[in-house]
Design a protein around this motif. Structure first.
Motif, mmCIF file in Angstrom:
data_model
loop_
_atom_site.group_PDB
_atom_site.id
_atom_site.type_symbol
_atom_site.label_atom_id
_atom_site.label_comp_id
_atom_site.label_asym_id
_atom_site.label_seq_id
_atom_site.Cartn_x
_atom_site.Cartn_y
_atom_site.Cartn_z
ATOM 1 N N GLY A 317 17.620 83.103 28.020
ATOM 2 C CA GLY A 317 16.993 82.010 28.764
ATOM 3 C C GLY A 317 16.238 81.055 27.864
ATOM 4 N N LEU A 318 15.816 81.552 26.700
ATOM 5 C CA LEU A 318 15.099 80.696 25.747
ATOM 6 C C LEU A 318 15.998 79.623 25.143
ATOM 7 C CD1 LEU A 318 13.005 83.424 23.878
ATOM 8 C CD2 LEU A 318 12.215 81.854 25.663
ATOM 9 N N ALA A 319 17.301 79.696 25.430
ATOM 10 C CA ALA A 319 18.213 78.633 24.979
ATOM 11 C C ALA A 319 17.836 77.290 25.587
ATOM 12 C CB ALA A 319 19.661 78.980 25.340
ATOM 13 N N MET A 325 16.341 69.411 22.066
ATOM 14 C CA MET A 325 16.644 68.860 20.739
ATOM 15 C C MET A 325 17.959 68.092 20.688
ATOM 16 S SD MET A 325 15.355 72.077 18.347
ATOM 17 C CE MET A 325 16.383 73.296 19.164
ATOM 18 N N THR A 326 18.433 67.636 21.839
ATOM 19 C CA THR A 326 19.694 66.892 21.856
ATOM 20 C C THR A 326 19.629 65.739 22.840
ATOM 21 O OG1 THR A 326 22.085 67.077 22.211
ATOM 22 C CG2 THR A 326 20.676 68.412 23.630
ATOM 23 N N ALA A 327 20.362 64.691 22.522
ATOM 24 C CA ALA A 327 20.502 63.561 23.437
ATOM 25 C C ALA A 327 21.903 63.517 24.028
ATOM 26 C CB ALA A 327 20.213 62.254 22.699
ATOM 27 N N SER A 328 22.701 64.550 23.725
ATOM 28 C CA SER A 328 24.075 64.614 24.216
ATOM 29 C C SER A 328 24.125 65.412 25.511
ATOM 30 C CB SER A 328 24.983 65.277 23.176
ATOM 31 O OG SER A 328 26.219 65.657 23.752
ATOM 32 N N PRO A 329 24.672 64.857 26.581
ATOM 33 C CA PRO A 329 24.765 65.619 27.831
ATOM 34 C C PRO A 329 25.636 66.858 27.699
ATOM 35 C CG PRO A 329 25.990 63.545 27.987
ATOM 36 C CD PRO A 329 25.189 63.486 26.738
ATOM 37 N N VAL A 330 26.659 66.795 26.855
ATOM 38 C CA VAL A 330 27.534 67.960 26.659
ATOM 39 C C VAL A 330 26.751 69.107 26.028
ATOM 40 C CG1 VAL A 330 29.562 68.832 25.445
ATOM 41 C CG2 VAL A 330 29.615 66.560 26.500
ATOM 42 N N TRP A 331 25.995 68.792 24.975
ATOM 43 C CA TRP A 331 25.204 69.840 24.331
ATOM 44 C C TRP A 331 24.060 70.309 25.227
ATOM 45 C CZ3 TRP A 331 26.524 72.951 20.672
ATOM 46 C CH2 TRP A 331 27.472 72.563 19.729
ATOM 47 N N ILE A 333 24.113 70.520 28.504
ATOM 48 C CA ILE A 333 24.710 71.438 29.472
ATOM 49 C C ILE A 333 25.098 72.745 28.800
ATOM 50 C CG2 ILE A 333 26.779 71.822 30.875
ATOM 51 C CD1 ILE A 333 24.634 70.276 32.305
ATOM 52 N N PHE A 334 25.542 72.673 27.552
ATOM 53 C CA PHE A 334 25.871 73.888 26.805
ATOM 54 C C PHE A 334 24.672 74.824 26.715
ATOM 55 C CE2 PHE A 334 25.772 76.069 22.670
ATOM 56 C CZ PHE A 334 26.911 76.860 22.768
ATOM 57 N N TRP A 335 23.527 74.273 26.286
ATOM 58 C CA TRP A 335 22.322 75.097 26.139
ATOM 59 C C TRP A 335 21.811 75.578 27.493
ATOM 60 C CZ3 TRP A 335 21.799 77.142 21.725
ATOM 61 C CH2 TRP A 335 22.074 76.444 20.542
ATOM 62 N N ILE A 336 21.847 74.716 28.484
ATOM 63 C CA ILE A 336 21.376 75.107 29.820
ATOM 64 C C ILE A 336 22.292 76.168 30.435
ATOM 65 C CG2 ILE A 336 21.044 74.256 32.186
ATOM 66 C CD1 ILE A 336 20.038 71.620 30.918
ATOM 67 N N THR A 337 23.596 76.076 30.162
ATOM 68 C CA THR A 337 24.533 77.081 30.655
ATOM 69 C C THR A 337 24.233 78.446 30.046
ATOM 70 O OG1 THR A 337 26.291 75.447 31.020
ATOM 71 C CG2 THR A 337 26.965 77.747 30.765
ATOM 72 N N ILE A 338 23.937 78.475 28.752
ATOM 73 C CA ILE A 338 23.561 79.740 28.116
ATOM 74 C C ILE A 338 22.285 80.290 28.752
ATOM 75 C CG2 ILE A 338 22.735 80.794 25.985
ATOM 76 C CD1 ILE A 338 24.601 78.951 24.453
ATOM 77 N N ALA A 339 21.292 79.403 28.929
ATOM 78 C CA ALA A 339 20.013 79.835 29.499
ATOM 79 C C ALA A 339 20.191 80.393 30.913
ATOM 80 C CB ALA A 339 19.021 78.668 29.501
ATOM 81 N N LEU A 340 20.888 79.660 31.774
ATOM 82 C CA LEU A 340 21.073 80.107 33.153
ATOM 83 C C LEU A 340 21.940 81.356 33.234
ATOM 84 C CD1 LEU A 340 21.470 77.067 35.599
ATOM 85 C CD2 LEU A 340 19.939 79.036 35.797
ATOM 86 N N SER A 341 22.937 81.465 32.371
ATOM 87 C CA SER A 341 23.791 82.654 32.371
ATOM 88 C C SER A 341 22.994 83.891 31.970
ATOM 89 C CB SER A 341 24.976 82.457 31.426
ATOM 90 O OG SER A 341 25.803 81.393 31.859
#
Length: 436
Positions: A317-319, A325-331, A333-341
Motif C-alpha cells: 500500500g505504501l506504493a 513523484m510522477t506527472a504521468s497518468p499511466v505511472w 495508475i501503475f503505482w495506485i494499482t499496486i497500492a490498492l492490490s
C-alpha cells in the motif's frame, strides 16, 4: 478438491450468498453519486446539500457499528441480516418516490442503519460456516465484492439513470435488494439449523476449527468492556483503520485526482479509475483468499501466513508514495494499482481475524468495533484529503499522509496484534487462579 466433493459444498453456497449481498450493498451506496446531477437539477440542491446527502449514510452506518455487533452476538446472524436486507430495499424505494431533500436524507440515514450489520454479520457467519483452513477464501469472496462493485456498479446504475431517469437508479437497487432479501430468507441458516448441510460436511467444518455457535455467558456490555481491554482487539482495530484510511481516500478521490491532477476528462478518468479496482478484486480473491488457504493446507504456520499477507499487503500500500513523484497518468495508475492490490490482499485477512480471535459470542462485537473505526476513516480521509489538496493544490501531500497512516497500521499489526489465536473466555479468565 476431492475433499470438497466428499464433504459437500453447502458452505460455498452460503459463501457466495454473502458475497452477493455485499455486492448489492455497494450498489445501494453508489447510486446517489451517479444520480447526483439529476437530483441537483430537479430539486435545486446546492453543493452543500449534496455533501449532506453523500455523508448521511456514513453517519448512521459508523455510529451503529459497535451497537450492531452486540445485537448480532445477542440475536444472531440470520435474524439481524434478514431485517437489514429488507430495509435496504425500503431505503432505496423511498428515494425512488422522494419529493424533496428531506425524504432523500432520511432514506440515506435509514440505509446506513440497514447496512450496518453487513460486514460484521458476514464475518460472524463465515466463522460458523468455514473451517480455519478455508476462512481466508470465504472472507475474500464477500470482501472482493466491495471492490468489484466499483467496476460494475457505477456503469449499471448509470445506464438506468441515463435511460430511465434518476428514480430508476434507486428503483433498480431497491429491486435487487428485495430479491436478495428473498434469497437470503430462503437459503441462509446457521449450520446447526441448516437441513441441507450433510453430517459429513458439518463434521468437517466443526473439526476444522469453526467458531462455536451460541451466546457468551457474559452480558453484552460485559463482553464489550472485556474486549475493549484486550490488546489483540486494539491491534486489529488500529491496523484495519489504517487500511480504511487509504481505501476511502481512493474510493472518494481517485476520479477527482485523475481529473484535476492528471488533466483527464470525466469519461477517461472513469476508465482509468476502474483499472486499480479490477486488479484489487483479483488480488483480494487470489492472494487474500486462495493463497492463504493453500499455504495453510500445505502445513504453513497459521499466524505467520496470515500476518505475512496482512503486513505485506499493507507494505505494498505504501506504493502510493510513487504516485507523488510522477506527472504521468499511466505511472500514477501503475503505482495506485499496486497500492490498492496490496491493500485488497490484506483486507480479507483483517476481516477473517474477528472470528479467529473472538471468545464464544464475541465475533460480532469485535467486528463491530473494528468496522466502527474503519468507517470513521470514511469520514476522516475524504475531509483531510480535501483540506490538504485545497491548501497545496496537489495530491502529493495527501498521499504522503496516507502512507504515514499505513505505517502506523503496519506497526499495530506486527507489534500490538500478536499471535492470531482465540482470546480466553471472560468467565474462564475470571475463574483462573491468581498467579503466586
Amino acid at each position: 478438491m476431492a475433499q470438497t466433493q466428499i464433504v459437500g459444498r453447502r458452505r460455498w453456497v452460503i459463501g457466495f450468498l454473502l458475497g452477493a449481498g455485499i455486492l448489492i450493498n455497494y450498489f445501494d451506496r453508489v447510486n446517489i453519486s451517479v444520480a447526483a446531477p439529476q437530483l441537483q437539477q430537479e430539486f435545486g440542491l446546492t453543493p452543500a446539500d449534496l455533501g449532506l446527502l453523500f455523508s448521511a449514510f456514513f453517519w448512521s452506518y459508523a455510529i451503529l457499528q459497535i451497537p450492531i455487533g452486540i445485537v448480532l452476538d445477542r440475536f444472531g446472524v440470520m435474524t439481524v441480516s434478514r431485517i437489514g436486507a429488507f430495509l435496504w430495499g425500503v431505503a432505496s424505494g423511498i428515494v425512488a418516490f422522494a419529493t424533496g431533500f428531506g425524504f432523500i436524507f432520511g432514506a440515506r440515514v435509514l440505509l446506513g442503519v440497514a447496512e450496518a450489520p453487513a460486514f460484521p454479520a458476514n464475518s460472524k457467519a463465515t466463522g460458523y460456516w468455514f473451517p480455519r483452513g478455508e476462512r481466508a477464501t470465504a472472507t475474500a469472496i464477500f470482501d472482493a465484492a466491495a471492490k468489484f462493485s466499483n467496476v460494475i456498479g457505477v456503469p449499471l446504475v448509470a445506464v438506468a439513470v441515463v435511460t430511465f431517469g434518476w428514480r430508476w437508479g434507486f428503483g433498480l437497487t431497491a429491486i435487487l435488494s428485495f430479491a436478495y432479501f428473498v434469497a437470503y430468507w430462503l437459503i441462509y441458516r446457521d449450520p446447526s439449523a441448516d437441513t441441507k448441510l450433510t453430517r459429513e460436511e458439518r463434521d468437517y467444518i466443526r473439526k476444522g476449527g469453526a467458531t462455536p455457535e451460541g451466546e457468551s455467558e457474559a452480558s453484552p456490555i460485559g463482553m464489550l468492556g472485556y474486549l475493549l481491554r484486550n490488546r489483540k482487539v486494539w491491534g486489529l482495530t488500529i491496523g484495519f483503520a489504517a487500511y480504511g484510511y487509504s481505501f476511502y481516500l481512493f474510493l472518494t478521490w481517485l476520479p477527482g485526482y485523475l481529473v484535476s491532477e492528471m488533466h483527464m476528462s470525466i469519461i477517461k478518468s472513469a476508465g482509468y479509475a476502474a483499472i486499480p479496482w479490477l486488479f484489487a478484486t483479483i488480488s483480494d480473491l487470489v492472494v487474500g483468499g486462495w493463497l492463504i488457504d493453500h499455504l495453510l493446507a500445505k502445513g504453513y504456520d497459521d499466524t505467520k501466513t496470515r500476518k505475512t499477507v496482512l503486513v505485506g499487503g499493507m507494505i505494498l500500500g505504501l506504493a502510493v508514495f510513487g504516485a507523488t513523484m510522477t506527472a504521468s497518468p499511466v505511472w500514477a495508475i501503475f503505482w495506485i494499482t499496486i497500492a490498492l492490490s496490496g491493500l485488497a490482499a490484506a483486507a480479507p485477512v483483517g476481516w477473517s481475524i474477528p472470528s479467529l480471535i473472538a471468545p464464544r459470542g464475541g465475533t460480532g462485537t469485535i467486528g463491530g468495533v473494528m468496522n466502527f473505526f474503519n468507517n470513521l476513516m470514511g469520514a476522516v480521509a475524504p475531509v483531510v484529503t480535501g483540506f490538504v489538496v485545497g491548501a497545496t493544490n496537489s495530491f502529493s501531500l495527501a498521499f504522503l499522509v496516507a502512507g504515514v497512516v499505513l505505517l502506523i497500521g503496519i506497526f499495530s499489526f506486527v507489534v500490538v496484534l500478536g499471535k492470531i489465536e482465540p482470546i480466553p473466555e471472560p468467565d474462564a479468565l475470571a475463574t483462573a487462579p491468581a498467579p503466586a
